[in-house]
Design an enzyme around this catalytic site. Structure first.
Site, PDB file in Angstrom:
ATOM      1  N   ASN A   1      12.172   5.286  -0.134  1.00 49.37           N
ATOM      2  CA  ASN A   1      11.785   4.115  -1.037  1.00 49.37           C
ATOM      3  C   ASN A   1      10.152   4.107  -1.360  1.00 49.37           C
ATOM      4  OD1 ASN A   1      11.016   1.502  -2.102  1.00 49.37           O
ATOM      5  ND2 ASN A   1      11.974   0.301  -0.749  1.00 49.37           N
TER       6      ASN A   1
ATOM      7  N   ARG B   1      15.510   5.194  -4.045  1.00 54.32           N
ATOM      8  CA  ARG B   1      15.236   3.850  -4.965  1.00 54.32           C
ATOM      9  C   ARG B   1      14.606   3.885  -6.020  1.00 54.32           C
ATOM     10  NH1 ARG B   1      11.339  -1.244  -4.258  1.00 54.32           N
ATOM     11  NH2 ARG B   1      12.654  -2.662  -5.242  1.00 54.32           N
TER      12      ARG B   1
ATOM     13  N   HIS C   1      16.470  -6.173  -7.535  1.00 54.45           N
ATOM     14  CA  HIS C   1      17.237  -6.499  -6.114  1.00 54.45           C
ATOM     15  C   HIS C   1      18.772  -6.167  -6.201  1.00 54.45           C
ATOM     16  CE1 HIS C   1      13.661  -9.475  -4.989  1.00 54.45           C
ATOM     17  NE2 HIS C   1      13.377  -8.104  -4.474  1.00 54.45           N
TER      18      HIS C   1
ATOM     19  N   ARG D   1       3.976 -14.215  -6.485  1.00 55.87           N
ATOM     20  CA  ARG D   1       4.471 -14.106  -7.729  1.00 55.87           C
ATOM     21  C   ARG D   1       4.695 -15.822  -8.274  1.00 55.87           C
ATOM     22  NH1 ARG D   1       8.683  -9.579  -6.685  1.00 55.87           N
ATOM     23  NH2 ARG D   1       7.297  -7.767  -6.790  1.00 55.87           N
TER      24      ARG D   1
ATOM     25  N   GLY E   1      14.029 -11.625   3.943  1.00 55.84           N
ATOM     26  CA  GLY E   1      13.561 -11.774   4.891  1.00 55.84           C
ATOM     27  C   GLY E   1      13.365 -13.484   5.275  1.00 55.84           C
ATOM     28  N   VAL E   2      13.385 -14.187   4.269  1.00 60.17           N
ATOM     29  CA  VAL E   2      13.470 -15.685   4.531  1.00 60.17           C
ATOM     30  C   VAL E   2      14.781 -16.255   4.619  1.00 60.17           C
ATOM     31  CG1 VAL E   2      12.645 -17.988   3.503  1.00 60.17           C
ATOM     32  CG2 VAL E   2      11.136 -15.976   3.318  1.00 60.17           C
ATOM     33  N   GLY E   3      15.504 -15.937   3.743  1.00 60.10           N
ATOM     34  CA  GLY E   3      17.157 -16.183   3.813  1.00 60.10           C
ATOM     35  C   GLY E   3      17.782 -15.748   5.115  1.00 60.10           C
TER      36      GLY E   3
ATOM     37  N   ASN F   1      16.119 -15.634   8.187  1.00 58.82           N
ATOM     38  CA  ASN F   1      15.582 -16.006   9.460  1.00 58.82           C
ATOM     39  C   ASN F   1      15.157 -17.373   9.274  1.00 58.82           C
ATOM     40  OD1 ASN F   1      15.448 -13.299  10.737  1.00 58.82           O
ATOM     41  ND2 ASN F   1      14.447 -12.711   8.852  1.00 58.82           N
TER      42      ASN F   1
ATOM     43  N   GLU G   1      19.671  -2.336   1.905  1.00 63.52           N
ATOM     44  CA  GLU G   1      19.751  -1.388   0.639  1.00 63.52           C
ATOM     45  C   GLU G   1      19.800  -0.048   0.976  1.00 63.52           C
ATOM     46  OE1 GLU G   1      16.976  -3.788  -2.214  1.00 63.52           O
ATOM     47  OE2 GLU G   1      16.340  -4.030  -0.117  1.00 63.52           O
TER      48      GLU G   1
END
Length: 400
Positions: free
Chosen positions: A7, A91, A180, A241, A331-333, A335, A385
């Site tokens: 990647n 990727r 994604h 972003r 990462g957020v979803g 943890n 991934e």
């Protein structure tokens, strides 16, 4: 098969060497700060600890060469020679309308990847740098391109078109592509396997929430809408972003601040989002700590971040004519348990019910967090991934 997954980013190369027979990761790590004075190679040791080697890494060719040397080294290697690598999966961020699935790389594919440089100037050229490096260093080895945009090529035209003059689509390919895709494809299918549900008969909303974030509506195994657009800037509020913004506001800012297109791109991609609102950080852990100390701007940033997620889930529920399964990943979803709770608390009109204790105990693991009487199943699925890229690579190479 032993598949090397690469990647390549603008200043980094992440890698995993995967034995697809038992889905075992033989080695993983990456090169950071390519082209900078403090570049380094980091990787996991067999005992799970991490090792960092600092050295001059001026370009992606050197980065890939260092990775290959590491994999075969006597001290840190896991294979005896490069012949133990059967194929390389890459990727590739943007496939435009040219690719709706992963493909074996040949000269024609390379030309089509290069044709997408205009719509992905920050990503596709460095993805190609990785392909070129492998071609030079491992001549003859099969290489496969796995595109972030491919999964979303099933979106209907009314979902992917912008309401701009049609010629801009015809001449320049200006439309929504989404990103994604490899993650959304992996977690949606894995969630159904995990729960014993038929993948091709589900209404699924996948929430890839991290420093970069996107949400996808999946009907009967196909992406029918996604929050990112021509570039990864559209959609959710992200770490740095802006996400959705009035295009007129962009013209207004450019005029007032007297900045050019490069300046506005830097503003909306690198200085906005959670960082821009909080003024502290793009990392949710820093935001949580600041909120605990009473920082109002940090609280506002989190409230805005969560609001956008709730709004897109609501919109995609309408698009899907209901929802059977909501998946959190990234990462957020994976943890941030309080964030998942707050999002789902706003979805009780859909019959969503969360087991608070199960949710609070779930961090970075596959877990059904909805209650048995919830009308919508809610599940956490860590994304992988690299495993999906390895799987695609194996399947395509075996078809040769």
């Amino acid at each position: 098969m032993n598949i090397l997954v690469l990647n390549c980013g603008s200043s980094s190369v992440k890698y995993k060497l995967i034995d697809t027979a038992d889905k075992h990761v033989l080695a993983e790590g990456g090169v950071e700060k390519i082209g900078l004075p403090d570049s380094f190679l980091k990787f996991k040791l067999s005992d799970g600890s991490k090792k960092v080697i600092e050295e001059s890494i001026p370009d992606h060719r050197k980065a890939v060469n260092d990775i290959l040397n590491l994999l075969t080294s006597k001290e840190y290697g896991c294979i005896t020679s490069l012949k133990d690598i059967d194929a390389v999966g890459h990727r590739v961020v943007h496939g435009g309308e040219k690719f709706n699935k992963s493909v074996l790389i040949d000269e024609e594919v390379i030309e089509k990847i290069k044709e997408c440089y205009d719509v992905a100037p920050l990503h596709n050229p460095v993805n190609m740098a990785g392909i070129d490096a492998v071609t030079e260093l491992m001549p003859g080895i099969p290489q496969v391109a796995v595109f972030d945009t491919a999964f979303h090529q099933t979106m209907p035209k009314e979902a992917y078109m912008y309401a701009l003059p049609y010629r801009l689509y015809e001449e320049y390919g200006v439309r929504r592509y989404g990103f994604h895709g490899t993650s959304h494809r992996y977690v949606s299918r894995r969630a159904c396997d995990f729960l014993g549900l038929p993948y091709e008969k589900q209404r699924i909303i996948t929430c890839h929430i991290g420093n970069g974030g996107s949400i996808t509506a999946i009907l009967d195994g196909k992406s029918i809408d996604t929050s990112m657009g021509l570039t990864p800037t559209e959609g959710l509020m992200m770490g740095t972003r802006a996400g959705d913004i009035d295009p007129g506001a962009i013209a207004f800012i450019m005029e007032k601040d007297r900045i050019n297109t490069k300046g506005i791109s830097n503003l909306i991609n690198k200085r906005s989002g959670v960082l821009g609102i909080s003024g502290i950080s793009s990392d949710m852990r820093d935001i949580d700590a600041a909120i605990a100390e009473g920082n109002e701007r940090a609280k506002l940033a989190l409230d805005m971040y969560i609001y956008r997620i709730i709004k897109y889930i609501g919109a995609y529920t309408a698009v899907l004519d209901g929802v059977d399964l909501i998946v959190f990943t990234g990462g957020v979803g994976e943890n941030q348990q309080p964030l998942r709770q707050r999002v789902c608390d706003h979805l009780n009109y859909l019959g969503v019910k969360i087991d608070k204790e199960v949710n609070a105990a779930s961090r970075g693991e596959e877990k059904l967090i909805s209650t048995p009487d919830s009308k919508v199943k809610v599940v956490v699925i860590p994304t992988d991934e690299e495993m999906m890229i390895a799987k695609d690579t194996e399947e395509i190479v075996n078809k040769k």
